[in-house]
Design an enzyme around this catalytic site. Structure first.
Site, PDB file in Angstrom:
ATOM      1  CB  CYS A 138      -1.004  -0.059   1.140  1.00 23.60           C
ATOM      2  SG  CYS A 138      -2.487   0.850   0.730  1.00 23.60           S
ATOM      3  CG  HIS A 194      -3.546  -3.676   3.116  1.00 22.77           C
ATOM      4  ND1 HIS A 194      -2.484  -3.214   3.867  1.00 22.77           N
ATOM      5  CD2 HIS A 194      -4.233  -2.588   2.729  1.00 22.77           C
ATOM      6  CE1 HIS A 194      -2.533  -1.895   3.928  1.00 22.77           C
ATOM      7  NE2 HIS A 194      -3.587  -1.480   3.244  1.00 22.77           N
ATOM      8  CD  GLU A 231      -1.242  -6.291   5.174  1.00 17.23           C
ATOM      9  OE1 GLU A 231      -0.973  -6.504   3.970  1.00 17.23           O
ATOM     10  OE2 GLU A 231      -1.417  -5.145   5.631  1.00 17.23           O
TER      11      GLU A 231
HETATM   12  N1  GLN Z   1      -1.994   6.819   2.673  1.00 14.45           N
HETATM   13  C1  GLN Z   1      -2.128   6.051   1.477  1.00 14.45           C
HETATM   14  C2  GLN Z   1      -3.504   6.237   0.844  1.00 14.45           C
HETATM   15  O1  GLN Z   1      -4.432   6.642   1.482  1.00 14.45           O
HETATM   16  C3  GLN Z   1      -1.834   4.594   1.726  1.00 14.45           C
HETATM   17  C4  GLN Z   1      -2.787   3.911   2.675  1.00 14.45           C
HETATM   18  C5  GLN Z   1      -2.280   2.613   3.209  1.00 14.45           C
HETATM   19  O2  GLN Z   1      -1.085   2.332   3.196  1.00 14.45           O
HETATM   20  N2  GLN Z   1      -3.164   1.801   3.750  1.00 14.45           N
HETATM   21  O3  GLN Z   1      -3.680   5.947  -0.318  1.00 14.45           O
END
Ligand code: GLN
Length: 526
Positions: free
Chosen positions: A375, A500, A502
């Site tokens: 992410c 994600h 994970e």
């Molecule tokens: N801050 C970034 C976004 O909002 C990544 C979010 C995250 O890593 N979950 O796109």
């Protein structure tokens, strides 16, 4: 068949009610029952999505886009189930429903009260899996005696009264050891059980968290003062790994006891091989050194699912990860990264620590150290490639610099065409298509995947070609529009994913990306 097991906690928080509950769930599953688990949290936030990880630990995202407590991750990994919005409840969400009903005039002029309106809504939610699962384990967050958890305990009492034969109550408590006296003390547990009985619930089983074995005398005392049968006093000795707990409870007959009390017959004999298989997760002596470069390094729980995913993937490769948490704001970041066989940059929000993450990514890219970006970690790898490979000066995400000349990550027009589950965030599971001839394809071995998201910004498609020229290639898209995976060729393992992974690991099934990452890190050690 529909049976319910309530799990409450006594004396102190952090006793691992979620893990005890999931371990019991696993035992019942191994006995052939369909088991699901529901979490009730007493705080007023509607969900933990807005909470700081330091307050709450990781926010676990369900397939249908709920932002929830990390215990749901334990449930999913242990029980190999997919949780949903119905598995996560907070006092805030319950009050919100009741208040909405009240505003709609659904209570016909009644005075709306905690009893019965709030407790009725809670009881309704206890039944979420009534028709689809044999057993629902209901974990009530907080500690007995807290003002906040009272409506939940009261709802559990009413529910037990209404479904006497189908309900079991387990209290997870703490037995402190007084070193000076060489003695385990049962008094706090006695008080906690008394408090529970004052509300009208008598636990059937007490799981005692302790650093020392409970001897016969202690078991007798707990049994007598807490009014539970002696064989229902179970010991949960501090274990070096949570993966020993199901077997520890099984050795004390926990599953047989529970089945007897709920008057159900096992469908299977327990498969002992399962215990051996999951115990492997913590028993390998060969280590692989992985660095997690992030902002919330002082709180282990902030990266809970990532850590468990690494452990599970490593176990399948017959090793254990030796994980170090490196603060992305550390002045000596690069020196600290020396000697690691893999660098993982996790998700996150806000500008703080981003420069360090980008530096760590340059280091991983240039020194050919296996890298997994998740992410925000993926977004940082795009910024890194834009600045250092494509020479787009000060390229950035609009999250950190709204006026950057090169917004390689931004909130996109295209996003408006995508059906969103969150208010402004892309939440929950979305499909993507992987291009063949990519590292991603060689790991997933399929072109169609669905993974969970939790973010607002996306990689800007306008820069896909420039970055490809420079060496960073997009290898998966959502609906041919949104970049989902990026890779660097000529590198042993460099992959960034917008989602994600994970949240997709299971005890017996490592996630392909984590498996690939750990396997590449092992190669590095050679
Ligand atoms: N801050 C970034 C976004 O909002 C990544 C979010 C995250 O890593 N979950 O796109």
């Amino acid at each position: 068949m529909s049976k319910y097991i309530f799990i409450t906690g006594g004396v102190v928080s952090s006793l691992g009610k979620g893990i005890s509950g999931a371990s019991i769930g696993k035992l019942l599953q191994l006995r052939g029952f369909k088991v699901n688990m529901i979490k009730f949290d007493p705080y007023i936030n509607v969900d933990p999505g807005t909470m700081n990880p330091y307050q709450h630990g990781e926010v676990f995202v369900t397939v249908d886009g709920a932002e929830s407590d990390l215990d749901l991750g334990t449930y999913e990994r242990f029980l190999d189930i997919y949780t949903s919005k119905a598995n996560t409840n907070t006092a805030g969400s319950i009050y919100q429903t009741v208040i909405d009903n009240e505003r709609r005039g659904n209570y016909n002029g009644d005075t709306v009260q905690v009893i019965p309106h709030i407790t009725d809504e809670i009881k309704k939610r206890f039944l979420a899996f009534k028709n689809t699962y044999d057993i629902t384990i209901i974990e009530i967050g907080g500690t007995i005696g807290d003002i906040e958890s009272l409506p939940f305990i009261e709802a559990a009492r009413q529910f037990q009264l209404e479904n006497k034969k189908d309900v079991l109550s387990i209290h997870v408590s703490y037995i402190p050891y007084i070193a000076g006296a060489h003695e385990l003390k049962t008094k706090p547990t006695q008080h906690s059980v008394n408090k529970l009985r004052e509300i009208g619930i008598s636990p059937d089983i007490i799981i005692c968290r302790t650093e020392h074995c409970l001897d016969e005398a202690i078991r007798k005392k707990i049994s007598l003062f807490c009014s539970v049968e002696k064989d229902c006093v179970l010991e949960a000795l501090d274990a070096s790994s949570i993966y020993y707990i199901p077997e520890n409870l099984h050795k004390q007959n926990a599953d047989a006891l529970i089945m007897k009390k709920l008057n159900i017959k096992p469908k299977n004999k327990i498969d002992n091989a399962w215990f051996a298989r999951i115990k492997k997760i913590e028993t390998f002596t060969k280590k692989v050194k992985i660095a997690i470069v992030g902002k919330y390094v002082n709180l282990r729980d902030a990266y809970k699912s990532i850590v468990e995913s690494l452990k599970i993937a490593a176990a399948h490769l017959n090793v254990q990860p030796e994980i170090s948490y490196i603060n992305s704001q550390d002045k000596n970041l690069i020196t600290k990264l020396e000697g690691f066989a893999g660098i993982l940059v996790p998700g996150g929000f806000g500008k703080r620590g981003v420069d360090g993450k980008i530096k760590a990514i340059s280091y991983a890219r240039e020194n050919k150290i296996p890298f997994l970006g998740i992410c925000l970690g993926m977004q940082c790898s795009v910024i890194e490639a834009a600045r250092n490979l494509a020479k787009l000066k000060n390229a950035d995400s609009t999250e950190f610099n709204a006026n950057t000349k090169f917004p390689v990550i931004k909130f996109l027009e295209e996003q408006k065409n995508i059906e969103y589950r969150g208010a402004t965030m892309r939440l929950g599971s979305y499909k993507s298509n992987i291009l063949k001839n990519s590292l991603a394809y060689s790991l997933y071995k399929t072109t169609e995947i669905a993974e969970r998201h939790r973010h607002r910004y996306e990689m800007n498609p306008e820069f896909v070609d420039i970055l490809k020229e420079a060496g960073l290639k997009v290898t998966a898209y959502h609906k041919d529009i949104l970049p989902e995976i990026v890779e660097i060729a000529n590198h042993p393992f460099f992959i960034g994913v917008q989602f994600h992974p994970e949240f997709g690991s299971r005890l017996t099934k490592p996630h392909p990306l984590f498996r690939g990452f750990v396997s590449a890190a092992l190669e590095k050690h050679k």
